[in-house]
Design an enzyme around this catalytic site. Structure first.
Site, PDB file in Angstrom:
ATOM      1  N   HIS A 128       0.835  -1.201   0.000  1.00  0.00           N
ATOM      2  CA  HIS A 128       0.000   0.000   0.000  1.00  0.00           C
ATOM      3  C   HIS A 128       0.863   1.243   0.000  1.00  0.00           C
ATOM      4  O   HIS A 128       2.034   1.220   0.357  1.00  0.00           O
ATOM      5  CB  HIS A 128      -0.992  -0.003   1.175  1.00  0.00           C
ATOM      6  CG  HIS A 128      -0.391   0.371   2.490  1.00  0.00           C
ATOM      7  ND1 HIS A 128      -0.972   1.279   3.334  1.00  0.00           N
ATOM      8  CD2 HIS A 128       0.737  -0.036   3.114  1.00  0.00           C
ATOM      9  CE1 HIS A 128      -0.236   1.410   4.418  1.00  0.00           C
ATOM     10  NE2 HIS A 128       0.800   0.619   4.309  1.00  0.00           N
ATOM     11  N   CYS A 172       3.634   5.276   5.667  1.00  0.00           N
ATOM     12  CA  CYS A 172       3.663   4.104   6.543  1.00  0.00           C
ATOM     13  C   CYS A 172       5.098   3.600   6.653  1.00  0.00           C
ATOM     14  O   CYS A 172       5.877   3.716   5.706  1.00  0.00           O
ATOM     15  CB  CYS A 172       2.773   3.011   5.964  1.00  0.00           C
ATOM     16  SG  CYS A 172       2.760   1.469   6.928  1.00  0.00           S
ATOM     17  N   GLN A 185      -7.384  -2.439   9.902  1.00  0.00           N
ATOM     18  CA  GLN A 185      -8.595  -1.636  10.055  1.00  0.00           C
ATOM     19  C   GLN A 185      -9.632  -2.107   9.039  1.00  0.00           C
ATOM     20  O   GLN A 185      -9.290  -2.489   7.918  1.00  0.00           O
ATOM     21  CB  GLN A 185      -8.274  -0.161   9.843  1.00  0.00           C
ATOM     22  CG  GLN A 185      -7.359   0.404  10.911  1.00  0.00           C
ATOM     23  CD  GLN A 185      -6.931   1.818  10.588  1.00  0.00           C
ATOM     24  OE1 GLN A 185      -7.644   2.569   9.936  1.00  0.00           O
ATOM     25  NE2 GLN A 185      -5.745   2.184  11.050  1.00  0.00           N
ATOM     26  N   SER A 235      -6.108   5.649   9.381  1.00  0.00           N
ATOM     27  CA  SER A 235      -4.702   6.041   9.223  1.00  0.00           C
ATOM     28  C   SER A 235      -4.505   7.108   8.161  1.00  0.00           C
ATOM     29  O   SER A 235      -3.525   7.848   8.210  1.00  0.00           O
ATOM     30  CB  SER A 235      -3.854   4.823   8.856  1.00  0.00           C
ATOM     31  OG  SER A 235      -3.845   3.908   9.923  1.00  0.00           O
ATOM     32  N   HIS A 274      -5.245   5.588   1.198  1.00  0.00           N
ATOM     33  CA  HIS A 274      -4.382   4.532   0.677  1.00  0.00           C
ATOM     34  C   HIS A 274      -4.651   4.227  -0.778  1.00  0.00           C
ATOM     35  O   HIS A 274      -5.807   4.327  -1.234  1.00  0.00           O
ATOM     36  CB  HIS A 274      -4.649   3.190   1.392  1.00  0.00           C
ATOM     37  CG  HIS A 274      -4.637   3.223   2.858  1.00  0.00           C
ATOM     38  ND1 HIS A 274      -3.570   2.735   3.587  1.00  0.00           N
ATOM     39  CD2 HIS A 274      -5.552   3.619   3.770  1.00  0.00           C
ATOM     40  CE1 HIS A 274      -3.842   2.841   4.877  1.00  0.00           C
ATOM     41  NE2 HIS A 274      -5.042   3.379   5.005  1.00  0.00           N
TER      42      HIS A 274
END
Length: 136
Positions: A27, A86, A104, A127, A130
């Site tokens: 990702h 990330c 998630q 977060s 993505h």
């Protein structure tokens, strides 16, 4: 059926269920002011000044670049290394294998709904935003 046939059937069924429930992906994450932890793991800098619209626009640019270069796993990994917020950026965004409930919910759904070898659309999770490239 003899006892060994039943054991074989149960083993094969369990293997099938486990295989079907796990996924693998890479990702590219862009955090923004609304992220649950608005700090880039790549730069260590705050993303409090990045709006949702800016994050989406930047991801759209990356989606276009990835598609223009053939949308392969290697191309995706190159851009995840370059930009993802990330900590997985170091591995080209590779998150490895995961099962139900380990990510998630929004991210897990986005991964599940993406065909293996393909890239998702933009997915919002707690977060951030993505792009997901499903690898398994």
């Amino acid at each position: 059926f003899g006892s060994s046939s039943k054991q074989f059937f149960v083993f094969k069924w369990c293997t099938f269920v486990v295989t079907m429930s796990t996924m693998k992906c890479r990702h590219l994450l862009i955090k923004f002011s609304g992220s649950r932890n608005p700090v880039s793991r790549r730069t260590g800098q705050s993303t409090e000044n990045v709006s949702a619209d800016q994050a989406v626009a930047e991801l759209q640019d990356y989606m276009n670049k990835i598609n223009d270069e053939g949308c392969t796993e290697d191309v995706f990994a190159k851009y995840a290394l370059e930009r993802s917020d990330c900590g997985s950026y170091k591995q080209g965004g590779d998150l490895g294998e995961f099962g139900p409930g380990q990510m998630q919910a929004q991210f897990e759904t986005g991964t599940r709904e993406t065909a293996v070898g393909k890239m998702s659309g933009i997915v919002l999770s707690d977060s951030g935003y993505h792009l997901i490239f499903r690898t398994g």
